[in-house]
Motif scaffolding. Sequence first.
Motif, short mmCIF file in Angstrom:
data_model
loop_
_atom_site.label_atom_id
_atom_site.label_comp_id
_atom_site.label_asym_id
_atom_site.label_seq_id
_atom_site.Cartn_x
_atom_site.Cartn_y
_atom_site.Cartn_z
N ARG A 190 15.94 9.02 0.25
CA ARG A 190 14.91 8.24 0.94
C ARG A 190 14.15 7.44 -0.10
NH1 ARG A 190 12.16 13.35 0.78
NH2 ARG A 190 10.03 13.06 0.06
N VAL A 191 13.64 6.31 0.30
CA VAL A 191 12.89 5.42 -0.58
C VAL A 191 11.47 5.32 -0.06
CG1 VAL A 191 12.72 3.08 -1.49
CG2 VAL A 191 14.96 4.12 -1.17
N GLU A 192 10.50 5.46 -0.95
CA GLU A 192 9.11 5.36 -0.59
C GLU A 192 8.40 4.42 -1.56
OE1 GLU A 192 7.40 9.25 -0.50
OE2 GLU A 192 8.77 9.96 1.04
N ILE A 193 7.34 3.80 -1.09
CA ILE A 193 6.48 2.96 -1.91
C ILE A 193 5.20 3.76 -2.11
CG2 ILE A 193 5.30 0.74 -2.08
CD1 ILE A 193 8.37 0.53 -1.92
N LEU A 194 4.89 4.14 -3.37
CA LEU A 194 3.80 5.07 -3.62
C LEU A 194 2.84 4.59 -4.70
CD1 LEU A 194 5.80 8.44 -3.76
CD2 LEU A 194 4.65 7.43 -1.79
N CYS A 195 1.61 5.09 -4.65
CA CYS A 195 0.64 4.89 -5.72
C CYS A 195 0.96 5.91 -6.83
CB CYS A 195 -0.79 5.07 -5.21
SG CYS A 195 -1.20 6.75 -4.69
N SER A 196 0.32 5.77 -7.97
CA SER A 196 0.60 6.68 -9.10
C SER A 196 0.25 8.13 -8.78
CB SER A 196 -0.17 6.22 -10.34
OG SER A 196 0.31 4.98 -10.77
N ARG A 197 -0.83 8.36 -8.08
CA ARG A 197 -1.25 9.73 -7.76
C ARG A 197 -0.23 10.42 -6.86
NH1 ARG A 197 -7.11 10.64 -5.35
NH2 ARG A 197 -7.61 9.85 -7.41
N CYS A 198 0.20 9.75 -5.82
CA CYS A 198 1.17 10.34 -4.89
C CYS A 198 2.54 10.51 -5.54
CB CYS A 198 1.26 9.51 -3.61
SG CYS A 198 -0.25 9.58 -2.62
N ARG A 248 0.84 -1.19 0.00
CA ARG A 248 0.00 0.00 0.00
C ARG A 248 0.87 1.24 0.00
NH1 ARG A 248 -4.51 -1.59 -1.99
NH2 ARG A 248 -5.21 -3.50 -1.05
N CYS A 249 0.35 2.30 -0.58
CA CYS A 249 1.05 3.58 -0.66
C CYS A 249 1.38 4.07 0.75
CB CYS A 249 0.18 4.58 -1.40
SG CYS A 249 0.96 6.20 -1.62
N GLU A 250 2.62 4.51 0.95
CA GLU A 250 3.10 4.97 2.26
C GLU A 250 3.02 6.48 2.42
OE1 GLU A 250 7.08 3.54 2.10
OE2 GLU A 250 6.51 1.51 2.68
N CYS A 251 2.55 7.20 1.40
CA CYS A 251 2.53 8.65 1.43
C CYS A 251 1.70 9.13 2.62
CB CYS A 251 1.95 9.19 0.13
SG CYS A 251 2.03 10.97 -0.02
N ASP A 252 2.23 10.10 3.35
CA ASP A 252 1.58 10.62 4.55
C ASP A 252 0.47 11.61 4.19
OD1 ASP A 252 0.87 11.51 7.04
OD2 ASP A 252 2.82 12.32 7.55
N HIS A 253 -0.77 11.23 4.46
CA HIS A 253 -1.92 12.11 4.22
C HIS A 253 -2.47 12.65 5.53
CE1 HIS A 253 -2.98 11.07 -0.15
NE2 HIS A 253 -1.76 10.64 0.09
N GLN A 283 -0.79 9.39 8.68
CA GLN A 283 -1.94 8.66 8.13
C GLN A 283 -1.57 8.25 6.71
OE1 GLN A 283 -5.58 10.85 8.03
NE2 GLN A 283 -6.70 9.21 7.05
N PRO A 284 -1.28 6.96 6.49
CA PRO A 284 -0.87 6.53 5.15
C PRO A 284 -2.00 6.66 4.14
CG PRO A 284 -1.23 4.63 6.55
CD PRO A 284 -1.38 5.84 7.42
N CYS A 285 -1.64 6.89 2.89
CA CYS A 285 -2.60 7.02 1.80
C CYS A 285 -3.46 5.76 1.70
CB CYS A 285 -1.84 7.25 0.49
SG CYS A 285 -2.81 7.10 -1.00
N TRP A 294 4.76 1.93 -7.35
CA TRP A 294 6.08 2.49 -7.65
C TRP A 294 6.98 2.48 -6.43
CZ3 TRP A 294 6.28 3.11 -12.68
CH2 TRP A 294 5.10 3.37 -13.36
N ARG A 295 8.25 2.16 -6.65
CA ARG A 295 9.30 2.34 -5.64
C ARG A 295 10.03 3.61 -6.05
NH1 ARG A 295 11.44 -0.94 -2.12
NH2 ARG A 295 10.56 -2.76 -3.14
N VAL A 296 9.99 4.61 -5.21
CA VAL A 296 10.47 5.94 -5.54
C VAL A 296 11.66 6.29 -4.66
CG1 VAL A 296 9.81 8.36 -5.68
CG2 VAL A 296 8.12 6.60 -6.16
N THR A 297 12.75 6.71 -5.28
CA THR A 297 13.92 7.20 -4.56
C THR A 297 13.97 8.71 -4.75
OG1 THR A 297 15.07 5.15 -5.05
CG2 THR A 297 16.42 6.98 -4.32
N VAL A 298 14.09 9.44 -3.64
CA VAL A 298 14.05 10.89 -3.68
C VAL A 298 15.39 11.44 -3.19
CG1 VAL A 298 12.82 12.95 -2.91
CG2 VAL A 298 11.58 10.78 -3.15
#
Length: 88
Positions: free
Chosen positions: A62-70, A27-32, A39-41, A47-51
């Motif tokens: 940092r590495v995050e696991i995100l949905c396409s929208r985030c 699941r998307c880990e983006c903080d909402h 509060q995770p998305c 997507w595995r995203v490196t920022v």
Amino acid sequence: MSVDAEHDVDEFARVDDLAGLDRDRQRCECDHGDDDGYQPCGRKAKWRVTVDCVCGEGHPRRVEILCSRCMRTLRKFQGREAVTVRRL
């Protein structure tokens, strides 16, 4: 290292805690959330995203696991050149 230390339960990761083993459950880990807490998305991550740090302080990647929208939102605010994206 003693035999007991080799088999200490605290040293082993539970399968539920390992990201990437069960791709249907990622699941998307983006903080909402707000200032009160995380509060995770919760959408299905794709997507595995490196920022890379863009503030100039040299923070580690940092590495995050995100949905396409985030992921699109992150690219918009961080800049495309600071974000590396790989499909899960």
